[in-house]
Structures are given as C-alpha cells and as structure tokens.
Design an enzyme around this catalytic site. Structure first.
Site, PDB file in Angstrom:
ATOM      1  N   GLY A  34     -64.514   9.916  46.489  1.00 25.83           N
ATOM      2  CA  GLY A  34     -63.602  10.966  46.108  1.00 25.83           C
ATOM      3  C   GLY A  34     -61.964  10.295  45.605  1.00 25.83           C
ATOM      4  N   THR A  41     -61.455   2.590  52.984  1.00 27.92           N
ATOM      5  CA  THR A  41     -60.201   2.481  53.739  1.00 27.92           C
ATOM      6  C   THR A  41     -60.108   0.909  53.714  1.00 27.92           C
ATOM      7  N   CYS A  42     -60.894   0.190  53.803  1.00 26.17           N
ATOM      8  CA  CYS A  42     -60.678  -1.164  53.821  1.00 26.17           C
ATOM      9  C   CYS A  42     -59.979  -1.909  52.732  1.00 26.17           C
ATOM     10  N   ILE A 185     -55.014  -1.772  65.520  1.00 27.21           N
ATOM     11  CA  ILE A 185     -53.980  -1.385  64.537  1.00 27.21           C
ATOM     12  C   ILE A 185     -52.558  -1.617  65.252  1.00 27.21           C
ATOM     13  N   ALA A 271     -51.897   5.231  66.745  1.00 27.92           N
ATOM     14  CA  ALA A 271     -53.079   4.432  66.640  1.00 27.92           C
ATOM     15  C   ALA A 271     -53.808   4.316  67.743  1.00 27.92           C
ATOM     16  N   ILE A 272     -54.433   5.684  68.054  1.00 30.70           N
ATOM     17  CA  ILE A 272     -55.351   5.670  69.342  1.00 30.70           C
ATOM     18  C   ILE A 272     -56.951   5.709  68.910  1.00 30.70           C
ATOM     19  N   HIS A 445     -62.229 -34.532  62.691  1.00 36.11           N
ATOM     20  CA  HIS A 445     -61.005 -34.786  63.351  1.00 36.11           C
ATOM     21  C   HIS A 445     -59.756 -35.038  62.367  1.00 36.11           C
TER      22      HIS A 445
HETATM   23  P1  FAD Z   1     -64.603   3.528  54.381  1.00 36.25           P
HETATM   24  O1  FAD Z   1     -63.996   2.110  54.124  1.00 36.25           O
HETATM   25  O2  FAD Z   1     -63.775   4.348  55.277  1.00 36.25           O
HETATM   26  O3  FAD Z   1     -65.113   4.282  52.961  1.00 36.25           O
HETATM   27  C1  FAD Z   1     -65.327   5.658  53.023  1.00 36.25           C
HETATM   28  C2  FAD Z   1     -65.073   6.227  51.566  1.00 36.25           C
HETATM   29  O4  FAD Z   1     -65.776   7.294  51.614  1.00 36.25           O
HETATM   30  C3  FAD Z   1     -63.657   6.480  51.441  1.00 36.25           C
HETATM   31  O5  FAD Z   1     -63.000   5.609  49.992  1.00 36.25           O
HETATM   32  C4  FAD Z   1     -63.583   7.966  51.368  1.00 36.25           C
HETATM   33  O6  FAD Z   1     -62.629   8.228  50.395  1.00 36.25           O
HETATM   34  C5  FAD Z   1     -65.075   8.117  50.722  1.00 36.25           C
HETATM   35  N1  FAD Z   1     -65.651   9.675  51.125  1.00 36.25           N
HETATM   36  C6  FAD Z   1     -65.360  10.274  52.359  1.00 36.25           C
HETATM   37  N2  FAD Z   1     -66.138  11.512  52.133  1.00 36.25           N
HETATM   38  C7  FAD Z   1     -66.548  11.581  50.876  1.00 36.25           C
HETATM   39  C8  FAD Z   1     -67.066  12.523  49.968  1.00 36.25           C
HETATM   40  N3  FAD Z   1     -67.575  13.663  50.670  1.00 36.25           N
HETATM   41  N4  FAD Z   1     -67.411  12.205  48.748  1.00 36.25           N
HETATM   42  C9  FAD Z   1     -66.978  11.154  47.996  1.00 36.25           C
HETATM   43  N5  FAD Z   1     -66.240  10.219  48.705  1.00 36.25           N
HETATM   44  C10 FAD Z   1     -66.157  10.356  49.862  1.00 36.25           C
HETATM   45  N6  FAD Z   1     -62.019  -3.970  59.683  1.00 36.25           N
HETATM   46  C11 FAD Z   1     -62.414  -5.074  59.588  1.00 36.25           C
HETATM   47  O7  FAD Z   1     -63.664  -5.643  59.594  1.00 36.25           O
HETATM   48  N7  FAD Z   1     -61.493  -6.198  59.319  1.00 36.25           N
HETATM   49  C12 FAD Z   1     -60.239  -5.402  59.553  1.00 36.25           C
HETATM   50  O8  FAD Z   1     -59.253  -6.610  59.283  1.00 36.25           O
HETATM   51  C13 FAD Z   1     -59.825  -4.049  59.355  1.00 36.25           C
HETATM   52  N8  FAD Z   1     -58.452  -3.651  59.320  1.00 36.25           N
HETATM   53  C14 FAD Z   1     -58.400  -2.555  59.452  1.00 36.25           C
HETATM   54  C15 FAD Z   1     -56.969  -2.047  59.216  1.00 36.25           C
HETATM   55  C16 FAD Z   1     -56.503  -0.587  59.144  1.00 36.25           C
HETATM   56  C17 FAD Z   1     -55.208  -0.191  59.105  1.00 36.25           C
HETATM   57  C18 FAD Z   1     -57.711   0.312  59.372  1.00 36.25           C
HETATM   58  C19 FAD Z   1     -57.331   1.644  59.139  1.00 36.25           C
HETATM   59  C20 FAD Z   1     -58.871  -0.291  59.409  1.00 36.25           C
HETATM   60  C21 FAD Z   1     -59.353  -1.647  59.434  1.00 36.25           C
HETATM   61  N9  FAD Z   1     -60.692  -2.024  59.422  1.00 36.25           N
HETATM   62  C22 FAD Z   1     -60.794  -3.159  59.558  1.00 36.25           C
HETATM   63  C23 FAD Z   1     -61.582  -1.023  59.498  1.00 36.25           C
HETATM   64  C24 FAD Z   1     -62.510  -1.057  58.148  1.00 36.25           C
HETATM   65  O9  FAD Z   1     -61.443  -0.527  57.299  1.00 36.25           O
HETATM   66  C25 FAD Z   1     -63.567  -0.042  58.354  1.00 36.25           C
HETATM   67  O10 FAD Z   1     -64.563  -0.305  59.429  1.00 36.25           O
HETATM   68  C26 FAD Z   1     -64.351  -0.031  56.927  1.00 36.25           C
HETATM   69  O11 FAD Z   1     -63.725   0.328  55.752  1.00 36.25           O
HETATM   70  C27 FAD Z   1     -65.630   1.087  57.127  1.00 36.25           C
HETATM   71  O12 FAD Z   1     -66.184   1.109  55.792  1.00 36.25           O
HETATM   72  P2  FAD Z   1     -66.997   2.384  55.440  1.00 36.25           P
HETATM   73  O13 FAD Z   1     -67.584   2.106  54.187  1.00 36.25           O
HETATM   74  O14 FAD Z   1     -67.741   2.898  56.393  1.00 36.25           O
HETATM   75  O15 FAD Z   1     -65.795   3.580  55.451  1.00 36.25           O
HETATM   76  P1  NAI Z   2     -58.401   0.991  68.977  1.00 37.67           P
HETATM   77  O1  NAI Z   2     -59.753   1.727  69.319  1.00 37.67           O
HETATM   78  O2  NAI Z   2     -58.711  -0.216  68.696  1.00 37.67           O
HETATM   79  O3  NAI Z   2     -57.529   1.342  69.945  1.00 37.67           O
HETATM   80  C1  NAI Z   2     -57.217   2.493  70.273  1.00 37.67           C
HETATM   81  C2  NAI Z   2     -56.270   2.319  71.696  1.00 37.67           C
HETATM   82  O4  NAI Z   2     -55.285   3.501  71.942  1.00 37.67           O
HETATM   83  C3  NAI Z   2     -57.004   2.004  72.964  1.00 37.67           C
HETATM   84  O5  NAI Z   2     -56.271   0.913  73.524  1.00 37.67           O
HETATM   85  C4  NAI Z   2     -56.960   3.242  73.542  1.00 37.67           C
HETATM   86  O6  NAI Z   2     -56.999   3.015  74.872  1.00 37.67           O
HETATM   87  C5  NAI Z   2     -55.540   3.849  73.179  1.00 37.67           C
HETATM   88  N1  NAI Z   2     -55.241   5.174  73.408  1.00 37.67           N
HETATM   89  C6  NAI Z   2     -56.209   5.983  73.112  1.00 37.67           C
HETATM   90  N2  NAI Z   2     -55.801   7.336  73.463  1.00 37.67           N
HETATM   91  C7  NAI Z   2     -54.584   7.202  73.709  1.00 37.67           C
HETATM   92  C8  NAI Z   2     -53.428   8.053  74.223  1.00 37.67           C
HETATM   93  N3  NAI Z   2     -53.590   9.385  74.146  1.00 37.67           N
HETATM   94  N4  NAI Z   2     -52.146   7.442  74.441  1.00 37.67           N
HETATM   95  C9  NAI Z   2     -52.020   6.224  74.448  1.00 37.67           C
HETATM   96  N5  NAI Z   2     -53.068   5.248  74.222  1.00 37.67           N
HETATM   97  C10 NAI Z   2     -54.304   5.765  73.626  1.00 37.67           C
HETATM   98  O7  NAI Z   2     -57.994   2.039  67.672  1.00 37.67           O
HETATM   99  P2  NAI Z   2     -57.151   1.717  66.498  1.00 37.67           P
HETATM  100  O8  NAI Z   2     -56.299   0.833  66.861  1.00 37.67           O
HETATM  101  O9  NAI Z   2     -56.568   3.179  66.251  1.00 37.67           O
HETATM  102  O10 NAI Z   2     -58.065   1.097  65.537  1.00 37.67           O
HETATM  103  C11 NAI Z   2     -59.139   1.857  64.931  1.00 37.67           C
HETATM  104  C12 NAI Z   2     -60.409   0.898  64.574  1.00 37.67           C
HETATM  105  O11 NAI Z   2     -59.874   0.274  63.409  1.00 37.67           O
HETATM  106  C13 NAI Z   2     -60.532  -0.127  65.393  1.00 37.67           C
HETATM  107  O12 NAI Z   2     -61.212   0.137  66.329  1.00 37.67           O
HETATM  108  C14 NAI Z   2     -61.247  -1.340  64.499  1.00 37.67           C
HETATM  109  O13 NAI Z   2     -62.543  -0.629  64.544  1.00 37.67           O
HETATM  110  C15 NAI Z   2     -60.582  -0.993  63.129  1.00 37.67           C
HETATM  111  N6  NAI Z   2     -59.597  -2.089  62.910  1.00 37.67           N
HETATM  112  C16 NAI Z   2     -59.987  -3.265  62.825  1.00 37.67           C
HETATM  113  C17 NAI Z   2     -59.267  -4.170  62.661  1.00 37.67           C
HETATM  114  C18 NAI Z   2     -59.797  -5.887  62.645  1.00 37.67           C
HETATM  115  O14 NAI Z   2     -60.903  -5.845  62.678  1.00 37.67           O
HETATM  116  N7  NAI Z   2     -58.834  -6.520  62.535  1.00 37.67           N
HETATM  117  C19 NAI Z   2     -57.719  -4.104  62.245  1.00 37.67           C
HETATM  118  C20 NAI Z   2     -57.488  -2.589  62.392  1.00 37.67           C
HETATM  119  C21 NAI Z   2     -58.490  -1.415  62.651  1.00 37.67           C
END
Ligand code: FAD
Ligand code: NAI
Length: 466
Positions: A34, A41-42, A185, A271-272, A445
């Site tokens: 879409g 997201t990634c 996050i 970011a909860i 090393h």
């Molecule tokens: P998504 O990447 O969310 O992709 C789903 C796609 O489906 C989207 O593009 C959406 O537009 C599309 N879609 C949804 N519904 C429909 C529909 N009905 N029709 C058509 N298209 C649709 N993970 C890591 O491993 N390492 C990281 O460093 C990391 N950093 C992150 C940082 C942030 C700020 C965030 C928010 C997430 C991060 N993540 C990270 C998590 C990672 O982005 C997700 O775990 C990953 O993108 C999940 O992949 P997915 O394919 O399941 O879903």
């Molecule tokens: P998170 O699950 O990592 O952390 C959310 C935090 O918010 C927890 O510590 C939780 O206890 C707290 N929380 C929940 N409700 C709350 C409230 N009402 N008030 C205050 N604190 C509260 O979720 P986050 O950071 O939003 O990231 C979502 C997901 O995205 C992660 O779990 C991860 O899977 C993915 N991600 C991965 C990254 C990576 O691999 N480096 C980077 C960023 C995101």
C-alpha cells in the site's frame, strides 16, 4: 482476474523476502504493498532511518564532545540537521529501490495498492486512484506488519507528540524531549536527540528499562545512558499530555499509585510498543479472528484457514526484521513443498545505543525461572586490548552454559560493535556448541571478538586476560 501461485500482502522484510524466495523457486508471485515504496516499516521508517541517524549523531557527538579532542583531533563541528536528514532519506531511497531491482530480477509482480482478502484464494487490491484489481492465489501470505501502540490520554499528532516516524524527521533539535517507554525505540531515538543536544527524560512504567533484556545487562545499559546525560523516571506512568503552542505539559503518576507530578517538554515521543496491523484486511471474509498478539499461526506459519499463511510482526514472537525474514523463507519453502524450520531459540536482538547491546538465547532470569542449572562466564571490555586502545571499554561479554553439558544457552553482550559479533554465538548455538568449543577457537588479535572467547573461557574458570 490475475492468477498467481502466491500473493503476499505487505512489502516489508517479511513480505519482500518471501516474494524474492518464491521467485527464486519458480513460483508465480505477486507482492501487494500500500505504501509508495517497498521495504515496509524497516526500510522506510524503522531500522534503516534510525540507524542512519544513530551513526551520524554518534560521529557528531564524538567530534563535539571530548572524544575527538582526546585522540588529538581538534575540530569544532557545526550541526547541519537538514543535511543529516537528507543523507538519511537518500540512503532509504536507494535501499527501497534496491528491493524494486530484486523484484524485477526474481520476476516478482509488485502490485501497488492496499490488499483485502476477499474470500479463500482471492485478494482485492485498491490502488491510490481508487481503481481495483482482483488477484487469485493458491496461497496467500499475510505480512502486513505492525503499527505503534497508542497511549490513552496522549494523542499523537506528529507535530509535538510523536511516534517513531515523527521522531525520525524532526525539523529541529528538541530542547527537552520526553520519551514515554524505555524500550528499544525510546533508547535508540532518545540517544539520537540527546547526542544532537536535547535534554532527554525517559519515563518508564516498569521499575527497569528494556523488560525482555537480561537484568544485569539492562542495568549496565541504564547506568551508561544515565552517565551520558539521559534522565530516567522509572515506575512512572504518563496520564495526560496537553499541547499548548510549542510546549507540552505532561502529567505523571507513580505506577504503584500516589501523587501526580507535572513535566514540561517541547516534544514527546510515545514508544510503548507496537501492535499487529490488520486494518481493512478482510480477515472476516475467510473467518479468521485475530487475538491481541495478531493473527494466530501454528508452528508451520499456517493460519486456521487452508492456504492462508502469516509471517512477521503481524503474528506472535519478536517484532524484528530478521525474524520476519526467517519466517518468510520457511513459509515459502513449505509452500513449495520443502521441509523448513525457524529456530526461535536463536534469534538475536540488538539495541544500537552506545554501548551497543546484543543478545541471543536465554537470560539468567529465564534460566532461573525454568529451574535450569547453569554456569556463567563473564569478561569485561576494560580487559580487552582493542577496546582499551580505542577508549571503548564500557560493558562486558557474558556467556550462560548448561551446568552439566556445557551447551551455550544464552549470550549477552554490551560494548563496542557487539551487534557485529553476536553472529558468532548464533552459529555456535545453532550447532549446539559448548562454551569450551568457543574457548578453544583461535580469534584474531587485537579485536573486540577476543572478549567473546575470554568470556567462554570464564565459564570453566580459565580466563587468561583478566
Ligand atoms: P513491516 O515492515 O511493517 O511491513 C509491512 C508492510 O505491509 C508495510 O509496508 C505496510 O504498508 C504494508 N501493508 C499493511 N497492510 C497492507 C495491506 N492491507 N495491503 C498492502 N500493504 C499493506 N527491527 C530490527 O530487526 N532491527 C532494527 O534495528 C529495527 N529498528 C526499528 C526501528 C524503528 C523506529 C521501528 C519502528 C522498528 C524497528 N525494527 C527493527 C522492527 C522492524 O521494522 C520490524 O520488525 C519489521 O519491519 C517487520 O517486518 P514485517 O514485514 O513483518 O512488517
Ligand atoms: P518495546 O516493547 O521495546 O518497549 C516499550 C517499553 O514501554 C517497555 O519498556 C514497556 O514497559 C514500556 N511501557 C509500556 N506501556 C507504558 C506506559 N503506559 N508508560 C510508560 N512505559 C510504558 O517497544 P518499542 O520501543 O516501542 O519498540 C517496538 C518494537 O520495535 C520493539 O519491541 C522491537 O521489536 C522493534 N524495534 C527493534 C529495534 C532493534 O532491533 N534495534 C529498534 C527499534 C524497534
């Protein structure tokens, strides 16, 4: 109607990897997305733009603080935020175009628009101009990902009250950024803005940061981030946030109950956690009822409806790009009639702060709860020569091994470049290696990876360099 072997809904790491693998195996495949661009997201608003800002802000702080000066490099950096954002956008653009190239290379049809399941074996796609296209498929894979979990009383407007997408594209450095949630996050994006000059306060509901993390590792990370200037308010909940012009007034209460306090900020990041995205997906048309953690799958990534599969963030398990990728490969292999498994025991997690955190397998708390007898081997980066020479001595490597068999059960790393080193232990754990196996392998090393070997030696009590 266009007919396919497989139609994948969603073009993120789950969807695009499934599409590429299906193309490689000769299946006729379409991926419905879409968004305007592939990568989910990634690539668009997650892993990649956040790492771009983490990298740039880390270098900025090294130059602006004492780090460069201590190395004998005298500079006075000037922050050009719009250039920082521009280079981030250019990298993201190149990466999403890379997926388009891989789709062409592997004969994947990219169908632009929002997909809705329209009964068994049918997907209706609505394009941005409102036109519709119906697809038929022997197998449908749902890979629609996740979205930020909303917080009652705190309305995200992406002007002053932000989700992660808003916090990746701010037009200015906040004076005071309040982050709600001390998860991945919050800590990564909080680090970005603190390094660029913001005061950052992180409000967390629990009495600890990063609840899934090994406790000792989490405490070490919190100590380090606090030393860098990040403030933590643990055991607190935000009950309201009111925007007035350029400022936001927050009301906080102790999680356990008690007197409220107020906090002022110019930006707030919520970011909860994230929740599965299933909006408008037409699950009811095939009788699928999701639960709180998304669409329910069995161990083979099948839903309860024949020919409908589910992978990635929209189903249970860690919400990580590489977990989605693993499921994508396994799902397509099974559709193609091959055997495939995902080993959920060995999915690494990384937090890209400084120091970095990388872990795989069980935490000490999990092993204790399971009543499993284990041994611990730990080695500090202060005793690693490469870390010492680079002035990056914070953190440690910790290995948990079975008391009786010595099999590696978990590894928890906090320190320099650990994101690049955890793979060694993932390989070892996939092969059910013992700590002695790692302890007896020659490591180059001077490298930080020697700390991983020394930690393995520590399991049997023969660390040589500490
Ligand atoms: P998504 O990447 O969310 O992709 C789903 C796609 O489906 C989207 O593009 C959406 O537009 C599309 N879609 C949804 N519904 C429909 C529909 N009905 N029709 C058509 N298209 C649709 N993970 C890591 O491993 N390492 C990281 O460093 C990391 N950093 C992150 C940082 C942030 C700020 C965030 C928010 C997430 C991060 N993540 C990270 C998590 C990672 O982005 C997700 O775990 C990953 O993108 C999940 O992949 P997915 O394919 O399941 O879903
Ligand atoms: P998170 O699950 O990592 O952390 C959310 C935090 O918010 C927890 O510590 C939780 O206890 C707290 N929380 C929940 N409700 C709350 C409230 N009402 N008030 C205050 N604190 C509260 O979720 P986050 O950071 O939003 O990231 C979502 C997901 O995205 C992660 O779990 C991860 O899977 C993915 N991600 C991965 C990254 C990576 O691999 N480096 C980077 C960023 C995101």
């Amino acid at each position: 109607m266009s007919a396919y072997d497989v139609v994948i809904i969603g073009g993120g790491p789950g969807g695009y990897n499934a599409a590429i693998r299906a193309g490689q195996l000769g299946l006729k495949v379409a991926c419905v997305e879409g968004r305007e661009t592939l990568g989910g997201t990634c690539l668009n608003v997650g892993c990649m733009p956040s790492k771009a800002l983490l990298h740039a802000s880390e270098l900025y702080e090294a130059a602006a603080g004492k780090e460069f000066a201590n190395l004998g490099i005298e500079v006075k950096p000037l922050l050009n935020l719009s250039q920082m954002m521009k280079q981030k956008a250019e990298s993201v653009d190149a990466l999403t175009k890379g997926i388009e190239f891989l789709f062409r290379k592997n004969k994947v049809d990219w169908i632009k628009g929002w997909g809705r399941i329209d009964g068994v074996g049918r997907v209706m796609v609505t394009a941005a101009d409102g036109s519709q296209l119906e697809l038929s498929a022997k197998d449908i894979i749902i890979a629609t990902g996740s979205e930020p979990t909303p917080l009652p009383g705190v309305t995200i407007d992406n002007q002053r009250i932000l989700d992660s997408t808003g916090a990746l594209s701010l037009p200015e450095v906040p004076k005071h950024l309040v982050v709600i949630g001390a998860g991945v996050i919050g800590l990564e994006l909080g680090s970005v803005w603190r390094r660029l000059g913001s005061e950052v306060t992180v409000v967390e509901y629990l009495d600890r940061i990063c609840p899934g993390l090994d406790l000792e590792t989490g405490k070490t990370l919190q100590r380090s981030l606090s030393k860098q200037g990040m403030a933590f308010k643990l055991g607190s909940k935000v009950t309201s946030a009111v925007v007035d012009g350029k400022s936001v007034s927050l009301t906080l209460e102790p999680a356990a109950g008690g007197a409220a306090e107020s906090l002022q900020a110019d930006y707030v990041l919520v970011a909860i956690g994230r929740r599965p995205y299933i909006e408008g997906l037409g699950l009811e048309s095939v009788g699928l009822a999701p639960n709180q953690r998304g669409i329910v799958e069995n161990e083979h990534l099948k839903t309860s409806v024949g020919g409908v599969w589910v992978i990635g963030d929209v189903t249970s398990g860690l919400m990580l790009a590489h977990k989605a990728e693993e499921e994508a490969i396994a799902c397509i292999e099974r559709i193609a009639g091959h055997a495939a498994e995902v080993n959920y025991e060995v999915i690494p997690s990384v937090i890209y702060t400084k120091p970095e955190v990388a872990s795989a397998g069980k935490t000490e708390e999990q092993l204790r709860a399971e009543g499993r007898a284990y041994k611990v081997g730990k080695f500090p980066f202060t005793a690693n020569s490469r870390a010492k020479i680079n002035h990056e001595t914070e953190g440690f490597a910790k290995v948990l091994a079975d008391e009786r068999t010595d099999e590696i059960l978990g590894v928890h790393l906090i320190g320099p470049s650990v994101s690049e080193m955890i793979g060694e232990y993932c390989v070892a754990m996939e092969f059910a290696a013992s700590s002695a196996d790692i302890a007896l392998i020659c490591h180059p090393h001077p490298t930080r990876s020697e700390a991983l070997r020394q930690a393995a030696m520590a399991v049997e009590g023969w660390t040589m360099q500490a």
